[in-house]
Motif scaffolding. Structure first.
Motif, PDB file in Angstrom:
ATOM      1  N   LYS A  82       0.695  -1.258   0.028  1.00  0.00           N
ATOM      2  CA  LYS A  82      -0.025  -0.005   0.010  1.00  0.00           C
ATOM      3  C   LYS A  82       0.896   1.261   0.162  1.00  0.00           C
ATOM      4  N   VAL A  83       1.796   1.255   0.764  1.00  0.00           N
ATOM      5  CA  VAL A  83       2.811   2.297   0.814  1.00  0.00           C
ATOM      6  C   VAL A  83       3.619   2.449  -0.421  1.00  0.00           C
ATOM      7  N   GLU A  85       2.903   1.409  -3.543  1.00  0.00           N
ATOM      8  CA  GLU A  85       1.880   1.916  -4.574  1.00  0.00           C
ATOM      9  C   GLU A  85       1.574   3.615  -4.377  1.00  0.00           C
ATOM     10  N   ALA A  86       1.621   3.958  -3.402  1.00  0.00           N
ATOM     11  CA  ALA A  86       1.317   5.629  -3.225  1.00  0.00           C
ATOM     12  C   ALA A  86       2.638   6.251  -3.487  1.00  0.00           C
ATOM     13  N   GLY A 134      -3.026  13.533  -3.289  1.00  0.00           N
ATOM     14  CA  GLY A 134      -3.507  12.407  -2.610  1.00  0.00           C
ATOM     15  C   GLY A 134      -2.735  11.221  -2.512  1.00  0.00           C
ATOM     16  N   TRP A 135      -1.887  11.077  -3.180  1.00  0.00           N
ATOM     17  CA  TRP A 135      -0.812   9.982  -2.950  1.00  0.00           C
ATOM     18  C   TRP A 135      -0.153  10.347  -1.862  1.00  0.00           C
ATOM     19  N   TRP A 136       0.405  11.504  -1.848  1.00  0.00           N
ATOM     20  CA  TRP A 136       1.063  11.970  -0.522  1.00  0.00           C
ATOM     21  C   TRP A 136       0.473  11.724   0.696  1.00  0.00           C
ATOM     22  N   ARG A 137      -1.036  11.958   0.932  1.00  0.00           N
ATOM     23  CA  ARG A 137      -1.807  11.886   2.089  1.00  0.00           C
ATOM     24  C   ARG A 137      -1.870  10.326   2.414  1.00  0.00           C
ATOM     25  N   GLN A 138      -1.882   9.449   1.319  1.00  0.00           N
ATOM     26  CA  GLN A 138      -2.035   7.872   1.763  1.00  0.00           C
ATOM     27  C   GLN A 138      -0.522   7.701   2.184  1.00  0.00           C
ATOM     28  N   ALA A 139       0.726   8.110   1.743  1.00  0.00           N
ATOM     29  CA  ALA A 139       1.992   7.657   2.203  1.00  0.00           C
ATOM     30  C   ALA A 139       2.282   8.146   3.462  1.00  0.00           C
ATOM     31  N   GLN A 142       2.287   6.697   6.910  1.00  0.00           N
ATOM     32  CA  GLN A 142       3.175   5.416   6.799  1.00  0.00           C
ATOM     33  C   GLN A 142       4.628   5.553   6.418  1.00  0.00           C
ATOM     34  N   THR A 179       0.844  20.150  -1.384  1.00  0.00           N
ATOM     35  CA  THR A 179      -0.448  20.372  -0.682  1.00  0.00           C
ATOM     36  C   THR A 179      -0.918  21.726  -0.867  1.00  0.00           C
TER      37      THR A 179
END
Length: 193
Positions: A82-83, A85-86, A134-139, A142, A179
């Motif tokens: 998951k990390v 991929e982001a 959005g990818w940054w907010r996912q990664a 974590q 951001t």
């Protein structure tokens, strides 16, 4: 690194855009302090169409981006999916480019040739920015899980980005840039120095 009000740049005559961007990047708000970090904003009235961000510990060089990509290449297979991929998408969109050629995974953002007559390393229109942010907010929450793979598989004494902290700092600074660009509905550009 600049974030820019895209319509304001595109409203300029095509032949004037490069000088406009160079002035924004290296004019009034520019500091020759190699240890500068963070935002600088224009102070002149009517110049509120851009912000300049000095990435930490890059000293104005693109080399840390290359080395961050090199380090990522050595550790990405050992990072949680998951990390990974982001971060694959985030890194590819901003500074790696062509990750898909070696891994089969990339940002997935459509290729758009730069239509501005300017020597740019990065041309990221405003409609791409929310995806990247959005990818940054996912990664970002974590990012700490990358420490162990970095230490075991990517840390080296030579070159740039030799520690997890320097890798995390570069990504965090990029996260700050996208951001803020997203908040303003602006694009991101990086000039070749």
């Amino acid at each position: 690194m600049l974030i820019v009000d895209w319509p304001r740049v595109e409203a300029a005559a095509p032949g004037d855009r490069e000088e406009m961007l160079i002035d924004a990047a290296f004019g009034e708000a520019y500091s020759d302090d190699l240890f500068e970090h963070g935002w600088s904003w224009p102070e002149q009235p009517g110049e509120d169409w851009y912000g300049r961000y000095a990435l930490r510990n890059t000293f104005g060089s693109y080399k840390p981006h290359f080395w961050a990509g090199h380090r990522w290449d050595h550790m990405r297979d050992f990072v949680e999916p998951k990390v990974r991929e982001a971060l694959d998408r985030f890194n590819d969109a901003l500074f790696w480019h062509r990750l898909e050629d070696t891994t089969g995974v990339g940002s997935g953002l459509p290729e758009r040739p730069c239509t501005w007559d300017a020597d740019l390393l990065l041309w990221c229109p405003p409609d791409h920015v929310p995806l990247i942010a959005g990818w940054w907010r996912q990664a970002a929450p974590q990012l700490e899980v990358v420490r162990e793979p970095f230490t075991r598989h990517a840390a080296e004494p030579g070159g740039w980005i030799t520690t997890f902290e320097s890798f995390a700092d570069l990504l965090t600074d990029w996260g700050e840039v996208v951001t803020e660009a997203e908040r303003r509905s602006w694009g991101v550009v990086g000039l070749r120095c």
